[in-house]
Design an enzyme around this catalytic site. Structure first.
Site, PDB file in Angstrom:
ATOM      1  N   VAL A 151     -14.720 -18.651  -3.255  1.00  0.00           N
ATOM      2  CA  VAL A 151     -14.755 -17.631  -2.204  1.00  0.00           C
ATOM      3  C   VAL A 151     -13.892 -18.082  -1.034  1.00  0.00           C
ATOM      4  O   VAL A 151     -13.444 -19.226  -0.979  1.00  0.00           O
ATOM      5  CB  VAL A 151     -16.201 -17.337  -1.738  1.00  0.00           C
ATOM      6  CG1 VAL A 151     -17.019 -16.736  -2.870  1.00  0.00           C
ATOM      7  CG2 VAL A 151     -16.867 -18.583  -1.193  1.00  0.00           C
ATOM      8  N   CYS A 152     -13.667 -17.167  -0.118  1.00  0.00           N
ATOM      9  CA  CYS A 152     -12.829 -17.417   1.041  1.00  0.00           C
ATOM     10  C   CYS A 152     -13.220 -18.701   1.739  1.00  0.00           C
ATOM     11  O   CYS A 152     -14.418 -18.938   1.868  1.00  0.00           O
ATOM     12  CB  CYS A 152     -12.973 -16.250   2.022  1.00  0.00           C
ATOM     13  SG  CYS A 152     -11.413 -15.453   2.279  1.00  0.00           S
ATOM     14  N   PRO A 153     -12.318 -19.506   2.198  1.00  0.00           N
ATOM     15  CA  PRO A 153     -10.869 -19.309   2.175  1.00  0.00           C
ATOM     16  C   PRO A 153     -10.168 -20.010   1.013  1.00  0.00           C
ATOM     17  O   PRO A 153      -8.949 -20.063   0.974  1.00  0.00           O
ATOM     18  CB  PRO A 153     -10.435 -19.943   3.500  1.00  0.00           C
ATOM     19  CG  PRO A 153     -11.359 -21.124   3.636  1.00  0.00           C
ATOM     20  CD  PRO A 153     -12.687 -20.657   3.033  1.00  0.00           C
ATOM     21  N   VAL A 154     -10.928 -20.553   0.050  1.00  0.00           N
ATOM     22  CA  VAL A 154     -10.331 -21.383  -1.007  1.00  0.00           C
ATOM     23  C   VAL A 154      -9.199 -20.690  -1.773  1.00  0.00           C
ATOM     24  O   VAL A 154      -8.105 -21.255  -1.886  1.00  0.00           O
ATOM     25  CB  VAL A 154     -11.421 -21.927  -1.972  1.00  0.00           C
ATOM     26  CG1 VAL A 154     -10.796 -22.702  -3.124  1.00  0.00           C
ATOM     27  CG2 VAL A 154     -12.394 -22.811  -1.212  1.00  0.00           C
TER      28      VAL A 154
ATOM     29  N   ARG B 293      -6.312 -10.307   0.888  1.00  0.00           N
ATOM     30  CA  ARG B 293      -5.771 -11.369   1.740  1.00  0.00           C
ATOM     31  C   ARG B 293      -4.581 -12.107   1.144  1.00  0.00           C
ATOM     32  O   ARG B 293      -3.644 -12.446   1.871  1.00  0.00           O
ATOM     33  CB  ARG B 293      -6.877 -12.366   2.088  1.00  0.00           C
ATOM     34  CG  ARG B 293      -7.982 -11.727   2.934  1.00  0.00           C
ATOM     35  CD  ARG B 293      -9.157 -12.646   3.080  1.00  0.00           C
ATOM     36  NE  ARG B 293      -8.736 -13.918   3.629  1.00  0.00           N
ATOM     37  CZ  ARG B 293      -9.090 -14.363   4.827  1.00  0.00           C
ATOM     38  NH1 ARG B 293      -9.876 -13.647   5.583  1.00  0.00           N
ATOM     39  NH2 ARG B 293      -8.676 -15.532   5.250  1.00  0.00           N
TER      40      ARG B 293
END
Length: 79
Positions: free
Chosen positions: A16-19, A49
């Site tokens: 999940v974000c930001p990975v 994104r």
């Protein structure tokens, strides 16, 4: 026959974000112009994104392909 001649595949499924965003940027920086990066994601926010980050870095999103239920492949051409 594959649509693109993929140089590198980045599998960030389950992340999940930001990975996914960070790993995609890191991978793009290591690649040469003309190479194609395939990013495998299952996090919906990354579908929005990652293309923004790709454009900011001056690269091109060739396609965002739905590969399953809430799974996508993003094909990026390095400029």
């Amino acid at each position: 026959m594959a649509k693109y001649e993929v140089t590198k595949t980045l599998d960030v499924m389950g992340e999940v974000c930001p990975v996914p965003d960070v790993e995609t940027k890191r991978a793009m920086k290591k690649m040469k112009p003309g190479e194609i990066l395939e990013v495998l994601i299952d996090y919906p926010m990354s579908k929005e994104r990652i293309p923004e980050a790709v454009k900011k870095m001056g690269n091109e999103v060739l396609e965002i392909e739905e590969s399953g239920s809430s799974e996508w492949k993003i094909y990026i051409k390095i400029k």
